[in-house]
Motif scaffolding. Structure first.
Motif, short mmCIF file in Angstrom:
data_model
loop_
_atom_site.label_atom_id
_atom_site.label_comp_id
_atom_site.label_asym_id
_atom_site.label_seq_id
_atom_site.Cartn_x
_atom_site.Cartn_y
_atom_site.Cartn_z
N GLY A 30 21.16 0.38 -24.11
CA GLY A 30 21.84 0.54 -22.83
C GLY A 30 22.26 1.96 -22.52
N THR A 221 26.68 5.33 -18.72
CA THR A 221 27.50 4.40 -19.49
C THR A 221 27.56 4.84 -20.95
N ASN A 223 28.24 2.12 -23.63
CA ASN A 223 28.70 0.77 -23.92
C ASN A 223 29.33 0.65 -25.30
N TRP A 226 32.76 2.24 -24.83
CA TRP A 226 33.54 1.40 -23.92
C TRP A 226 33.80 -0.01 -24.49
N MET A 228 31.60 -2.53 -24.73
CA MET A 228 31.01 -3.50 -23.80
C MET A 228 29.54 -3.69 -24.13
N SER A 229 28.98 -4.79 -23.64
CA SER A 229 27.54 -4.96 -23.71
C SER A 229 26.89 -4.04 -22.68
N PRO A 230 25.58 -3.77 -22.81
CA PRO A 230 24.91 -2.92 -21.81
C PRO A 230 25.09 -3.44 -20.38
N GLU A 232 27.54 -5.41 -19.20
CA GLU A 232 28.94 -5.23 -18.82
C GLU A 232 29.23 -3.77 -18.49
N ALA A 233 28.66 -2.86 -19.29
CA ALA A 233 28.89 -1.44 -19.06
C ALA A 233 28.32 -0.99 -17.71
N ASN A 234 27.11 -1.46 -17.38
CA ASN A 234 26.54 -1.11 -16.08
C ASN A 234 27.40 -1.62 -14.94
#
Length: 261
Positions: A30, A221, A223, A226, A228-230, A232-234
């Motif tokens: 991601g 991003t 991820n 952060w 987060m999953s890719p 979620e990050a997007n």
């Protein structure tokens, strides 16, 4: 049916630039770095610049660009890529010279170097990856970290009373007379990646035409940083980063003209 009969090489859509080597990228799933690497490699090949290109890689995740893009590279100390690029470009005026920097590198420890190189109008391209965090060293707050954003050094969120405001350094760069083209792009969708490629191509051509410094920010991003999953990050980037760092051109002029943005 054998899987090899289903997936045949001639049926694959993906084509890799000859400038992008066969090393397997280490970036987290991601991460935007791989997409930007691919775009840069394609443009260097399409514009016939492989033998004329010199990249400057500083400290941070960005340093590993030399593992993947098959051009001449020079490493630089943390934040010092614009200063090194200045020397390289002045000694080699017929070459295409660019820096590839993250937000912690460029907007924090390298703030003086980037401001003065852009103010002088050095004939270089600056590729600025802004993911709002120190990605390599543990997810600390960067100058571009958003207000309220949780990082390793702001566990309760960035507090402007303690930490100051998120820095829109690209907006500052656009005010400097030595910059010819300043833009903010992204690569999280096919459409944004195509726009980013067009912007990078224009920026490269400006450098070749000796129009001064071109500066391309890519809102990105992290991820892993952060947490987060890719996907979620997007989504988080679209909902939070891009409204604060809106995409589009901030300045498009010849060297010596001031931006009104």
């Amino acid at each position: 049916m054998d899987i090899k009969e289903i997936i045949k090489p001639e049926n694959l859509v993906y084509q890799k630039s000859e400038v992008l080597n066969d090393d397997i990228m280490h970036y987290c799933p991601g991460c935007s770095h791989g997409v930007v690497h691919k775009i840069l490699a394609e443009l260097i090949e399409e514009m016939g610049l492989q033998e004329k290109t010199i990249g400057i890689a500083p400290v941070g995740c960005a340093v590993f660009a030399y593992n993947y893009i098959d051009i001449d590279w020079q490493e630089a100390a943390h934040g010092r890529a614009p200063a090194v690029a200045t020397g390289v470009a002045r000694v080699n005026p017929d070459n295409f010279v660019f820096t590839y920097q993250g937000d912690g590198d460029l907007a924090s420890i390298g703030a003086a170097e980037i401001m003065h190189a852009c103010n002088r109008g050095e004939n270089i391209l600056v590729v600025f990856i802004n993911n709002g965090i120190y990605g390599m060293t543990g997810g600390q707050m960067a100058p571009t970290t958003l207000e309220g954003m949780v990082t390793a050094t702001t566990p309760y969120g960035r507090n402007v009373d303690l930490n100051g405001y998120p820095m829109k350094i690209t907006n500052l760069i656009a005010q400097l007379p030595g910059t010819s083209y300043v833009t903010r792009q992204a690569v999280h969708t096919a459409a944004t990646a195509r726009k980013c490629k067009r912007s990078l191509k224009k920026a490269i051509q400006n450098v070749l035409d000796k129009k001064g410094t071109s500066f391309v920010e890519v809102v990105s991003t992290c991820n892993s940083g952060w947490k987060m999953s890719p996907v979620e990050a997007n989504n988080w980037m679209e909902e939070n980063m891009i409204p604060y760092y809106p995409l589009g051109d901030l300045k498009d002029s010849v060297k010596g003209e001031h931006s009104e943005n």
